[in-house]
Design a protein around this motif. Structure first.
Motif, short mmCIF file in Angstrom:
data_model
loop_
_atom_site.label_atom_id
_atom_site.label_comp_id
_atom_site.label_asym_id
_atom_site.label_seq_id
_atom_site.Cartn_x
_atom_site.Cartn_y
_atom_site.Cartn_z
N GLN A 66 0.82 -1.22 0.00
CA GLN A 66 0.00 0.00 0.00
C GLN A 66 0.85 1.27 0.00
OE1 GLN A 66 -0.34 -2.59 2.02
NE2 GLN A 66 -2.48 -3.26 2.11
N THR A 88 -1.40 -4.24 -10.94
CA THR A 88 -2.64 -3.50 -10.73
C THR A 88 -3.70 -4.33 -10.02
OG1 THR A 88 -3.38 -4.07 -12.97
CG2 THR A 88 -2.30 -1.93 -12.67
N THR A 92 -1.29 -2.90 -4.12
CA THR A 92 -0.81 -1.54 -4.34
C THR A 92 -1.80 -0.71 -5.17
OG1 THR A 92 0.92 -0.20 -5.36
CG2 THR A 92 0.48 -2.32 -6.37
N GLN A 93 -1.86 0.57 -4.83
CA GLN A 93 -2.63 1.54 -5.62
C GLN A 93 -1.70 2.59 -6.23
OE1 GLN A 93 -5.99 1.47 -6.37
NE2 GLN A 93 -5.76 -0.58 -5.52
N LYS A 95 0.53 4.97 -8.53
CA LYS A 95 0.35 5.58 -9.84
C LYS A 95 1.33 4.95 -10.83
CE LYS A 95 -2.67 8.84 -8.74
NZ LYS A 95 -4.04 8.89 -9.33
N LYS A 114 -8.77 -1.56 -14.21
CA LYS A 114 -7.72 -1.57 -13.20
C LYS A 114 -6.76 -0.38 -13.29
CE LYS A 114 -8.69 -5.20 -10.79
NZ LYS A 114 -8.96 -5.10 -9.34
N THR A 115 -6.71 0.29 -14.45
CA THR A 115 -5.83 1.44 -14.58
C THR A 115 -6.57 2.77 -14.46
OG1 THR A 115 -6.07 1.39 -16.99
CG2 THR A 115 -4.21 0.17 -16.04
N ARG A 118 -5.21 5.92 -12.57
CA ARG A 118 -3.88 5.60 -12.04
C ARG A 118 -2.73 5.96 -12.98
NH1 ARG A 118 -3.98 -0.31 -9.32
NH2 ARG A 118 -1.83 0.33 -8.89
#
Length: 257
Positions: A66, A88, A92-93, A95, A114-115, A118
């Motif tokens: 995270q 993705t 994790t988030q 960028k 999923k993107t 981001r």
């Protein structure tokens, strides 16, 4: 196991060179990089699925998923970002940073949605990317070899992560050891650069730009890092190198018999 390129005052740069070695002969050797700073970090050129598991496991030894701030790509080739679908769909988030030219291509690597929100398109002049307490600098490196291409300079370690510029076609074990004399790498370097770099013009412009930086090491996405005298030797070599469209003629554009 990763190679530690730099480790001082809570700032660490790790390089992975052999995560595709079990598929030697099938997959090109490639390097992946983990930048750690003050309990967070970034991944540069995360590679394909062959590299994902070990890279992810090593990251979790330093900070939780995270806290990953950035997944950064020099360009959009599969050996750079084919593992994005796994990144993705992990915890994790972070960028995802890539040239704005490739921004809309990134979703093709990933599951739908999923993107969303981001992907950060890096503008052509480059930008600064905050990682922990410091900025990583995205330097324009267009047409070396991709149309939208960036290198990443870490002012703390003074390492230039140079993408496909500086590549030497060697195995993962050889790639672990920085070289200090360019002559030892040239046989594994020259053919690649003459084919993959677009023209001497861009190489000269690049050489002028990086000559303003304090560089301790040039670390490409394939092959061995360059340190010491090899840095200036490499800059001088590419400044005079004929490559790409400098070398083609009508003989290269004929209908096959």
């Amino acid at each position: 196991m990763p190679v530690t390129l730099f480790n001082q005052n809570g700032h660490e740069c790790l390089m992975f060179t052999d995560l595709a070695d079990e598929h030697a002969g099938e997959a090109v050797q490639s390097n992946q990089f983990l930048i750690i700073d003050d309990g967070t970090g970034a991944i540069i050129d995360p590679g394909g699925n062959l590299a994902y598991s070990e890279l992810y496991l090593t990251m979790t030894r330093h900070f939780t998923p995270q806290k990953l701030e950035a997944i950064i790509a020099s360009h959009a080739d599969p050996d750079i970002i084919a593992s994005l679908d796994r990144w993705t769909t992990s915890a994790t988030q972070a960028k995802i940073y890539v040239s704005k030219i490739w921004e809309r291509f990134i979703p093709h690597f990933c599951k739908p949605g999923k993107t969303a929100g981001r992907v950060v398109g890096i503008p052509d002049p480059g930008m600064r990317i905050r990682i922990g307490r410091h900025d990583l600098i995205a330097l324009p490196a267009h047409f070396m070899h991709a149309e939208g291409n960036f290198q990443f300079y870490d002012p703390v370690s003074k390492i230039l992560f140079s993408g496909d510029l500086g590549v030497s076609l060697v195995g993962g074990e050889v790639a672990k050891k920085p070289v200090t004399t360019l002559a030892t790498l040239l046989p594994a370097m020259e053919g690649f650069h003459r084919r993959y770099m677009v023209s001497n013009k861009v190489l000269r412009l690049w050489a002028d730009m990086v000559s303003t930086l304090d560089i301790s090491m040039i670390v490409p996405q394939h092959g061995a890092p360059m340190a010491g005298p090899a840095i200036q030797e490499f800059i001088a070599w590419v400044r005079d190198l004929s490559c790409g469209i400098d070398l083609v003629s009508s003989a290269n554009y004929r209908v096959p018999n």
